[in-house]
Design an enzyme around this catalytic site. Structure first.
Site, PDB file in Angstrom:
ATOM      1  N   LYS A 179       0.850  -1.187   0.000  1.00 56.49           N
ATOM      2  CA  LYS A 179       0.000   0.000   0.000  1.00 56.49           C
ATOM      3  C   LYS A 179       0.887   1.238   0.000  1.00 56.49           C
ATOM      4  CE  LYS A 179      -3.819   0.884   0.760  1.00 56.49           C
ATOM      5  NZ  LYS A 179      -4.604   0.732   1.995  1.00 56.49           N
ATOM      6  N   HIS A 180       0.700   2.095  -0.983  1.00 55.73           N
ATOM      7  CA  HIS A 180       1.424   3.369  -1.055  1.00 55.73           C
ATOM      8  C   HIS A 180       2.933   3.188  -0.917  1.00 55.73           C
ATOM      9  CE1 HIS A 180      -2.096   5.872  -1.470  1.00 55.73           C
ATOM     10  NE2 HIS A 180      -2.680   5.181  -0.502  1.00 55.73           N
ATOM     11  N   ASN A 206      12.192   6.242   7.544  1.00 56.85           N
ATOM     12  CA  ASN A 206      12.739   5.243   8.440  1.00 56.85           C
ATOM     13  C   ASN A 206      11.791   4.058   8.563  1.00 56.85           C
ATOM     14  OD1 ASN A 206      15.161   6.547   9.290  1.00 56.85           O
ATOM     15  ND2 ASN A 206      13.999   7.832  10.692  1.00 56.85           N
ATOM     16  N   HIS A 238      13.902   5.230  -0.553  1.00 56.84           N
ATOM     17  CA  HIS A 238      13.073   6.415  -0.804  1.00 56.84           C
ATOM     18  C   HIS A 238      12.715   6.477  -2.288  1.00 56.84           C
ATOM     19  CE1 HIS A 238      13.486   8.220   3.168  1.00 56.84           C
ATOM     20  NE2 HIS A 238      14.774   7.943   3.121  1.00 56.84           N
TER      21      HIS A 238
END
Length: 405
Positions: free
Chosen positions: A80-81, A244, A405
């Site tokens: 999810k996302h 994180n 990221h």
């Protein structure tokens, strides 16, 4: 970059797929494409996947591919996302696990179905509307399980004919089904743009296995083989989780993932709270909840989540509980929760970067953590190690950071 016209529906060519929009409806035009005329490594068998769907699909596929390579077992993840809500390998489920994952009515499960039941079931609230990734060909058993869940799509290296027909029936025939070329090897250099500036870096091809767990820095030097597997699962999961990030794992599945937190202690608490919810769902009082007939699966999941929380009155108040339960449940008291949580032991914990203070270890202990893998390198490593020693935990320093990221 060549110019192209925007189409209202998704259109896929050999090396390009035009999308309805990007992350948000105002972000047009949108597409994914391969540079230098190479073919896309996917085939859309059904549906019209969007920008975020594809981000989840590609990250999820990498995660399950690595889990299988590291453990030798089939794997599944629920994304999810651009972060996993759950990840697991295909170990058999106990009768209690079948019940808390709501698959006890499906009969004998295949290893792949067991993997997805674990991945989906660890955090059902977060998995709502997920994008699924499977390491192996999707079979009919797994497809039947997926058919009744709210999900946006799936990526796998293949589908049996029966599984494909089952999945095509989802969402009135619009369910996103993607086939990935399992032999596809991406370029060693990856790029992305932010604010018109191109970023470039080498792909993170780090191999994660038991060899990363040899530098045990605590007084307790014993990490059993099954716990090493769980630590490897945590680290591979973290490799594809927005940083994180911290991941709690038990018996071959992630039971609590904290993603995208600026503070590591907040990340550890978030993931620990999810692990606690996973364990509390196995409490006899929760297993004994009697739901009204034909309750929607999301409503049932939300009711369980609220019932075991401090806001339990939101589902137990008079005139309210009747909407969910046949019989008004007794409150799960704080003392009962504390007693039950103390029974959760042998949990493994991975962190994508070093723990700066021992408070992370103190929080992890409350969720049954006994084995830890983290990079090390903090100026307070001594305090973190000392805190582990206080609880006889075994901790390995991997020496490798896993930011994503």
């Amino acid at each position: 970059m060549k110019a192209y016209s925007y189409k209202q529906e998704v259109k896929i060519m050999a090396n390009e797929m035009l999308l309805k929009y990007g992350c948000n409806p105002n972000q047009k035009p949108s597409r994914v494409f391969m540079e230098e005329g190479k073919d896309l490594p996917i085939e859309v068998l059904n549906g019209k996947p969007g920008y975020i769907n594809l981000l989840d699909a590609f990250n999820g596929w990498q995660l399950v591919r690595e889990l299988k390579r590291a453990t030798g077992m089939c794997a599944a993840t629920s994304f999810k996302h651009v972060s996993p809500a759950g990840a697991a390998i295909g170990k058999p489920l106990s009768e209690v696990e079948k019940k808390i994952y709501f698959v006890d009515d499906l009969g004998e499960l295949t290893p792949l179905a067991s993997a997805y039941a674990r991945a989906r079931g660890a955090d059902r609230m977060s998995s709502y509307g997920d994008f699924i990734a499977l390491s192996d060909e999707c079979d009919a058993c797994t497809a039947k399980m997926i058919q009744r869940e709210v999900s946006d799509g799936i990526i796998a290296p293949g589908y049996t004919d029966e599984a494909l027909e089952i999945l095509k029936s989802k969402r009135k025939g619009t369910y996103n089904i993607i086939k990935i070329d399992e032999n596809y090897v991406p370029a060693p250099i990856e790029r992305k743009q932010v604010f018109g500036v191109t970023f470039e870096q080498g792909r993170n091809e780090l191999k994660i296995d038991n060899d990363m767990l040899t530098n045990i820095v605590t007084d307790n030097k014993e990490i059993p083989e099954d716990k090493k597997t769980d630590l490897v699962i945590s680290l591979i999961t973290l490799k594809y989780t927005q940083s994180n990030s911290v991941c709690y794992v038990k018996d071959g599945q992630a039971i609590g993932i904290g993603a995208g937190q600026q503070s590591r202690i907040h990340c550890t608490r978030l993931a620990g709270n999810k692990a606690d919810i996973w364990w509390l769902r196995q409490h006899p009082k929760v297993l004994g909840l009697q739901f009204v007939d034909n309750i929607r699966r999301p409503d049932r999941d939300n009711a369980i989540d609220v019932y075991i929380s401090d806001e339990h009155d939101d589902v137990l108040a008079e005139g309210v509980w009747q909407n969910t339960f046949k019989v008004k449940p007794e409150v799960l008291t704080e003392s009962e929760k504390k007693e039950w949580l103390a029974k959760n032991t042998g949990v493994c914990l991975g962190s994508d970067a070093f723990f700066p203070f021992g408070d992370n270890i103190e929080r992890a202990k409350k969720s049954g953590v006994a084995y830890i893998a983290e990079p090390g390198g903090s100026i307070r490593d001594d305090h973190v190690i000392m805190t582990c020693n206080k609880y006889n935990m075994a901790m390995a320093f991997t020496g490798i950071r896993l930011f994503h990221h």
